[in-house]
Design a protein around this motif. Structure first.
Motif, PDB file in Angstrom:
ATOM      1  N   GLY A  67      21.112  -0.421  -3.934  1.00 41.33           N
ATOM      2  CA  GLY A  67      19.880  -0.904  -3.330  1.00 41.33           C
ATOM      3  C   GLY A  67      19.242   0.130  -2.435  1.00 41.33           C
ATOM      4  O   GLY A  67      19.811   1.152  -2.116  1.00 41.33           O
ATOM      5  N   ALA A  68      18.031  -0.192  -2.013  1.00 41.82           N
ATOM      6  CA  ALA A  68      17.266   0.777  -1.237  1.00 41.82           C
ATOM      7  C   ALA A  68      17.969   1.127   0.062  1.00 41.82           C
ATOM      8  O   ALA A  68      17.820   2.207   0.589  1.00 41.82           O
ATOM      9  N   GLY A  69      18.754   0.208   0.565  1.00 40.10           N
ATOM     10  CA  GLY A  69      19.411   0.463   1.838  1.00 40.10           C
ATOM     11  C   GLY A  69      20.355   1.651   1.786  1.00 40.10           C
ATOM     12  O   GLY A  69      20.639   2.275   2.785  1.00 40.10           O
TER      13      GLY A  69
ATOM     14  N   VAL B 179       9.465   4.161  -3.080  1.00 48.36           N
ATOM     15  CA  VAL B 179       8.301   3.535  -3.710  1.00 48.36           C
ATOM     16  C   VAL B 179       8.664   3.133  -5.133  1.00 48.36           C
ATOM     17  O   VAL B 179       9.406   3.834  -5.817  1.00 48.36           O
ATOM     18  N   GLN B 180       8.108   2.018  -5.558  1.00 56.78           N
ATOM     19  CA  GLN B 180       8.415   1.541  -6.900  1.00 56.78           C
ATOM     20  C   GLN B 180       7.780   2.443  -7.974  1.00 56.78           C
ATOM     21  O   GLN B 180       6.639   2.865  -7.834  1.00 56.78           O
ATOM     22  N   PHE B 181       8.533   2.741  -9.020  1.00 56.69           N
ATOM     23  CA  PHE B 181       7.946   3.403 -10.186  1.00 56.69           C
ATOM     24  C   PHE B 181       7.330   2.323 -11.053  1.00 56.69           C
ATOM     25  O   PHE B 181       7.940   1.277 -11.264  1.00 56.69           O
TER      26      PHE B 181
ATOM     27  N   ALA C 135       9.973  -2.265 -16.756  1.00 50.74           N
ATOM     28  CA  ALA C 135       8.844  -1.352 -16.548  1.00 50.74           C
ATOM     29  C   ALA C 135       8.704  -0.929 -15.092  1.00 50.74           C
ATOM     30  O   ALA C 135       8.005   0.022 -14.786  1.00 50.74           O
ATOM     31  N   GLN C 136       9.361  -1.633 -14.197  1.00 54.22           N
ATOM     32  CA  GLN C 136       9.292  -1.243 -12.790  1.00 54.22           C
ATOM     33  C   GLN C 136      10.688  -0.852 -12.304  1.00 54.22           C
ATOM     34  O   GLN C 136      11.653  -1.541 -12.592  1.00 54.22           O
ATOM     35  N   VAL C 137      10.742   0.242 -11.584  1.00 60.13           N
ATOM     36  CA  VAL C 137      12.008   0.610 -10.952  1.00 60.13           C
ATOM     37  C   VAL C 137      11.759   0.652  -9.450  1.00 60.13           C
ATOM     38  O   VAL C 137      10.975   1.476  -8.966  1.00 60.13           O
ATOM     39  N   ASP C 138      12.401  -0.221  -8.738  1.00 57.41           N
ATOM     40  CA  ASP C 138      12.172  -0.303  -7.302  1.00 57.41           C
ATOM     41  C   ASP C 138      12.665   0.947  -6.599  1.00 57.41           C
ATOM     42  O   ASP C 138      13.543   1.639  -7.099  1.00 57.41           O
TER      43      ASP C 138
ATOM     44  N   PHE D 289       6.313   7.565 -16.299  1.00 59.40           N
ATOM     45  CA  PHE D 289       6.136   6.492 -15.323  1.00 59.40           C
ATOM     46  C   PHE D 289       5.027   6.875 -14.365  1.00 59.40           C
ATOM     47  O   PHE D 289       4.529   8.012 -14.390  1.00 59.40           O
ATOM     48  N   ARG D 290       4.641   5.920 -13.543  1.00 62.52           N
ATOM     49  CA  ARG D 290       3.632   6.204 -12.513  1.00 62.52           C
ATOM     50  C   ARG D 290       4.304   6.110 -11.160  1.00 62.52           C
ATOM     51  O   ARG D 290       5.016   5.159 -10.865  1.00 62.52           O
ATOM     52  N   TYR D 291       4.056   7.130 -10.352  1.00 64.42           N
ATOM     53  CA  TYR D 291       4.618   7.149  -9.001  1.00 64.42           C
ATOM     54  C   TYR D 291       3.457   7.277  -8.044  1.00 64.42           C
ATOM     55  O   TYR D 291       2.711   8.259  -8.107  1.00 64.42           O
ATOM     56  N   GLY D 292       3.269   6.238  -7.222  1.00 63.24           N
ATOM     57  CA  GLY D 292       2.145   6.235  -6.282  1.00 63.24           C
ATOM     58  C   GLY D 292       0.833   6.485  -6.990  1.00 63.24           C
ATOM     59  O   GLY D 292      -0.033   7.205  -6.513  1.00 63.24           O
ATOM     60  N   GLY D 293       0.684   5.912  -8.190  1.00 59.29           N
ATOM     61  CA  GLY D 293      -0.574   6.055  -8.899  1.00 59.29           C
ATOM     62  C   GLY D 293      -0.632   7.281  -9.788  1.00 59.29           C
ATOM     63  O   GLY D 293      -1.430   7.333 -10.715  1.00 59.29           O
TER      64      GLY D 293
END
Lengths: 939, 144
Positions: free
Chosen positions: A677-679, A745-747, A776-779, A806-810
């Motif tokens: 996890g992100a932690g 940031v989520q991909f 489709a999303q990777v947190d 993928f898209r990262y921050g747009g």
């Protein structure tokens, strides 16, 4: 009593102070004070109205008693009364009492504010200043509410005296800092900026501070201050040393005002207006030129004042980071200071150079001073100077000088002050990792750290070396050998035992061929340390032992004996007892296959930016970051002095149950994504856009590494890490790909696909993605897994490609990597006797069946490592075949669906020439050539 | 934001001769700071720098006879500017008290505050001209 003889003021006060000073004991002092307090109380309570003088005197005595450290619970009212006196001396004592003994007593605050209001309106500049100073000293919200609106008016009023303006500006500054919401911006702001033009330098001095503070929150409102500040600075800098009269300090014109103006300019980017910019650059050059002029005075005050301006000028140059010429000049100037006889200057030069090291324009210039800095590290008397030298070495380190710097730091560590050892250890660990060209150097460095300063090597550091060794197969054999040697020392640090235990448990097999480090020798070496270690280390060693049982079945009986001993099975520590019981049972009941599965080599750790960096940051705290900022400066940051983002203070550590060795660092990729996890992801604030992934191989290098290895990290950059775990049997394979999002940031639109290069004719692999499409999303901080099933239909040369989008921050991201599937993965090792080997060798004697390469060794020529690589390549290793024991021969069969290809290989190392000759013979020309190429790149 | 957090004048024995706070601290905290500053400053000798890291700040200090003049500022503030600000302040005291000594600061503590406020206000440097400051102090001295 010199003061009393001066005759002004309060005789009674002087007598009282003398009495206190003459007291021989604390008790006597308290007695004297109590007597005085009783006296004052009776005077204040007495019927007779006290005159102003007496009131002032008693209030002043109370103040003195308070400053001695005693509580005062009366006299506030009398002090407030003094505020409305018409006499300056009485008013001053009243205000002083209020300022020192602030008390938000609501009743009094109203009275105090009332008195202040009267004084502000009095048009008497002395009284106005007293009132303003009181507000500035107290700075409470109540006062802000009462006066925040009036003070701007006083500040810009045409008829305010200069001294009142000075005080009003700073008073407003204090209120703004305390409660910005109370200070209304308005028409006055424009006029405040024009105070920079004021005739009175004192007014300018005060106004610059106010503007610097205000413009930080409202940069656009105060933009006009840039050109005004530049022209003011220009006038000061170009003035002769006597022009400014009162404001010339030891022949330096207005040093403090210059410094303040230079700081104000650091709130903004370089001026846009070319004329303003030209003028400013001229100023900066003038300051640099003046530094070269002979001093106008030998006094230290002269050089200090001059250099105060110089250092601030350099700060501004670094802040702009856009004038290569000025940056290099600044660096040269600081270089001169590095050898100055004033310790202060050496210290400041080291500190300032640290920030210069992070500019691409001056990094090289800073590096030329390396010898001086190393010398400072060795010889400076003041530990804080040595510390700055260490900071600077860290900042100037890059690939070209890393070995020198690391070795100097290691040497320094042996004698370093205890206070900074841990920091030096962290720095060395980071540099070694960051700039390692070969991993054996990295391993050596970390083991040296443990040897020299084991107590200061924190968990982060030794976890890290284990992670790296686990993830890089080409260092494992070397690491095993090195820890084995290090453990020979009669007294070695417990951290060394931990690292040694872990590495031998994983990779002890790589050195087991040498009789000097045979399995029983390894075991008895480790076990000789066992009894002196802490519980945590002993627990780790027990895990090493069970791993040994899997790696070296011949040690099983001995180790079971150890586990069975009463001291383990009935150990008072529950963790040790449990491990002993469980491992003993596991080793007794589990079949070899089960044991091999349970105790398999640890999978690669998900690669993420070093946790050591985060630790170093936490240690240093804010402010010192500039020295540690190892990437090139982030252009979006205006904060030249290296303001720091908050550091992650807690790092959650998941406890994966598979973690046999108690190495609770990061979950292995095989763990379900949720546990990563992100932690757990350390936000790496150091990782500037230009920073390189640590120890990051190029995709091609990474690909080549997988030729002899099935698990590891295939790719890593700042955003994404791709880990691989694969297994092959016959002509079939299964590959797990782990995609880790390293950011917070989520991909989005995450889509990894496998494609076959070329047209259908080269379509030799059949791959099926068995899992559903990857989400489709990777947190941020999460990891997703993809499974590929692979079947080899016939022999092939080009690997399939993995394309990840993928898209990262747009921003769309795309990368294409070679999937680590090479023909040798479908090798089936074949054991055979020497006779058979030579027979087959002869059978394959057509010129096109043989491929040969002679090449230089790219890695240390270590027989154990070579052996491990050949085994990893997939062929069997045949002993006693080649008459020369230094040579290696191997045999195997490539399994494809359509056909089988028999392969024989021979590798002849020449240690003297550091060369190898590799010969491959197979029944198929293309296979011989391809295998030969693949394998030759491994040594 | 950069400003002076406090100014301290202490003697070698640790007795405070002036404490001027530009930040809110409670009394216990003040006492702790005073003791800590004394501890870090008095162990240093003349070969050391005039700067010491102190918590998240730094102390710029200078010793005059038995007295330590200490200013606490942000770590990225200009060391030499504050070092000379101390000296400038000391020269004013010297002029004002005609060869200042520690006892002058004890007996005239309430005047020292006035001098400080003339030169430093709200944690910023207010006035740097010795001539202007002394002129103002003499004027105030003449007032009743």
């Amino acid at each position: 009593m010199p003061a009393v003889s001066k005759g002004d003021g309060m005789r009674g006060l002087a007598v009282f102070i003398s009495d206190i000073r003459n007291c021989k004991s604390k008790e006597a002092e308290i007695k004297r004070i109590n007597k005085e307090l009783a006296n004052i109380r009776s005077k204040f309570k007495g019927d007779k109205a006290l005159d102003g003088y007496s009131k002032k005197k008693y209030v002043c005595k109370l103040l003195f008693i308070f400053l001695l450290g005693h509580d005062i619970d009366f006299g506030h009212m009398e002090a407030v009364n003094l505020l409305s006196s018409n006499k300056y001396t009485e008013k001053q004592i009243g205000y002083l009492f209020i300022s020192v003994l602030v008390n938000s007593n609501s009743e009094l605050i109203r009275l105090i504010n009332n008195a202040i209001k009267n004084d502000l309106a009095s048009r008497n500049p002395t009284f106005m200043c007293l009132a303003l100073h009181c507000i500035a000293n107290v700075g409470s919200r109540e006062m802000g509410e009462a006066f925040a609106a009036d003070i701007p008016r006083i500040l810009v009023a045409g008829d305010s005296m200069d001294s009142v303006k000075q005080s009003a500006a700073l008073c407003l500054l204090r209120l703004y800092k305390a409660s910005p919401d109370l200070v209304p911006m308005g028409e006055w702001t424009a006029r405040v900026v024009h105070l920079l033009n004021d005739q009175h330098m004192g007014v300018v001095t005060a106004a610059v501070s106010l503007i610097t503070c205000l413009c930080k929150k409202n940069p656009d409102d105060f933009k006009t201050c840039i050109s005004l500040a530049v022209s003011r600075l220009s006038r000061i800098v170009s003035s002769a040393s006597t022009d400014l009269q009162d404001y010339t300090y030891y022949f330096v014109p207005a040093p403090w005002l210059s410094v303040k103006l230079l700081r104000l300019l650091q709130c903004y980017p370089p001026p846009e207006d070319a004329a303003v910019k030209g003028r400013l650059v001229e100023c900066l050059e003038t300051v640099l030129n003046k530094a070269q002029e002979p001093p106008k005075s030998k006094k230290v005050q002269h050089s200090n004042a001059k250099n105060a301006i110089l250092f601030e000028t350099i700060s501004l140059i670094i802040h702009y980071d856009s004038e290569p010429n000025l940056l290099v000049r600044a660096c040269n100037q600081l270089g001169q200071f590095l050898q100055h006889r004033e310790t202060n200057l050496r210290y400041l030069a080291l500190e300032s150079m640290c920030t210069l090291a992070s500019s691409e324009f001056s990094h090289e210039a800073v590096k030329t001073h390396i010898d001086t800095v190393i010398n400072a590290l060795k010889t400076e008397r003041d530990v804080s100077v040595r510390q700055r030298a260490a900071d600077l070495l860290y900042a100037m380190c890059d690939r070209s000088n890393a070995k020198q710097i690391v070795s100097e730091m290691l040497r320094y560590l042996e004698t370093a002050d205890y206070a900074i050892r841990e920091e030096i250890v962290l720095k060395v660990a980071i540099l070694a990792e960051k700039y390692a060209v070969d991993y054996s150097w990295y391993v050596d460095t970390i083991l040296n750290l443990i040897r020299i300063a084991g107590d200061y090597v924190s968990e982060e550091v030794w976890y890290r070396v284990l992670q790296i060794v686990t993830n890089r197969d080409d260092v494992q054999g070397y690491a095993a050998k090195t820890v084995f040697e290090a453990l020979q020392a009669p007294a070695c640090h417990e951290n060394m035992v931990k690292v040694g235990g872990y590495i031998l448990g994983e990779f002890g097999n790589l050195i087991a061929g040498d009789p000097r480090s045979s399995p029983p020798v390894q075991f008895s070496l480790l076990h000789s340390k066992f009894h002196l270690c802490s519980v945590a280390t002993r627990a780790l060693l027990l895990s090493t032992y069970i791993k040994f049982i899997n790696l070296f079945p011949e040690t099983k009986a001995t180790i079971q004996g150890v586990l069975r001993a009463g001291s383990q099975l009935r150990n008072a520590d529950v963790e040790l007892q449990q491990r002993a019981v469980e491992y003993l049972t596991l080793s007794s009941v589990a079949s070899t296959d089960v044991l091999a599965t349970v105790l398999e080599e640890m999978p690669p750790f998900p690669e993420r930016e070093s946790s050591i960096l985060a630790k170093l940051k936490r240690k240093k705290g804010p402010g010192a970051a500039s020295a540690l900022d190892d990437g090139r400066r982030d252009p979006s940051s205006n904060d030249i002095n290296g303001g720091v983002e908050p550091t992650p203070s807690t790092v959650s550590t998941p406890s994966p149950s598979a973690d046999l060795l108690g190495l609770r660092a990061a979950p292995p990729p095989a763990a379900p994504p949720a546990s990563a996890g992100a932690g757990n992801l350390l936000v790496d604030v150091f990782d500037g856009p230009a920073a390189q992934p640590s120890l990051g191989p190029t995709p091609e290098e990474a690909f080549l590494r997988f030729v002899c290895k099935n698990n590891g990290v295939l790719f890593e950059n700042q955003l994404l890490q791709i880990g691989v775990k694969s297994e092959f049997r016959q002509n079939l394979g299964r590959m797990y790909l782990f995609y880790g999002n390293k950011t917070s940031v989520q991909f989005q639109n995450f889509s990894p696909t496998v494609v076959h290069p070329g047209d259908l004719q080269t379509h030799i692999l059949s791959l099926a993605v068995q899992t559903k499409r990857v989400a489709a999303q990777v947190d941020g901080g999460a990891q997703v897994q993809q499974v590929l099933n692979i079947e080899c239909l016939r022999d092939f040369l080009t690997p399939p490609l993995l394309s990840v989008r993928f898209r990262y921050g747009g921003a769309p991201q795309a990368l294409t990597l070679k999937l680590p599937v090479t023909i040798n993965k479908f090798f089936q090792p074949t054991e055979m006797a020497a006779q058979d080997f030579f027979q087959r060798w002869k059978q394959l004697s057509l010129p096109q069946q043989e491929a040969q390469k002679i090449f230089k060794a790219n890695h240390p020529m270590d027989a154990e490592v070579t052996k491990a690589k050949l085994l990893g390549f997939g062929s069997a290793l045949l002993d006693n075949v080649d008459p020369n024991p230094e040579n290696f021969v191997g045999a195997g069969i490539i399994q494809t669906k359509a056909l089988q290809v028999g392969c024989l290989l021979r590798l002849e190392p020449n240690a003297q020439a550091q060369m190898y000759r590799l010969t491959l013979r197979t029944s198929k020309e293309s296979v011989s050539r391809h295998l030969c190429e693949l394998l030759a790149q491994q040594f | 934001m950069v400003w002076i957090r406090f100014i301290l004048i202490q003697n070698r024995a640790g007795k405070t001769r002036l404490a001027k706070w530009y930040m809110q601290f409670d009394d216990d905290e003040k006492q702790k700071l005073i003791e800590e500053v004394h501890a870090v400053v008095t162990v240093r000798d003349a070969k050391h720098t005039n700067f010491v890291e102190f918590r998240n700040f730094k102390i710029i200090y200078r010793r005059y006879a038995g007295l330590y003049f200490c200013i606490c500022v942000d770590v990225n503030d200009n060391n030499l500017a504050y070092l000379e600000a101390i000296h400038n302040f000391v020269e004013v005291l010297n002029e004002y008290f005609h060869n200042v000594c520690e006892l002058d600061l004890v007996f005239n503590f309430y005047k020292v505050y006035t001098v400080v406020d003339e030169m430093f206000l709200a944690g910023e440097i207010r006035e740097t001209s010795q001539t202007k400051v002394l002129k103002q102090l003499l004027m105030l001295q003449s007032l009743e």
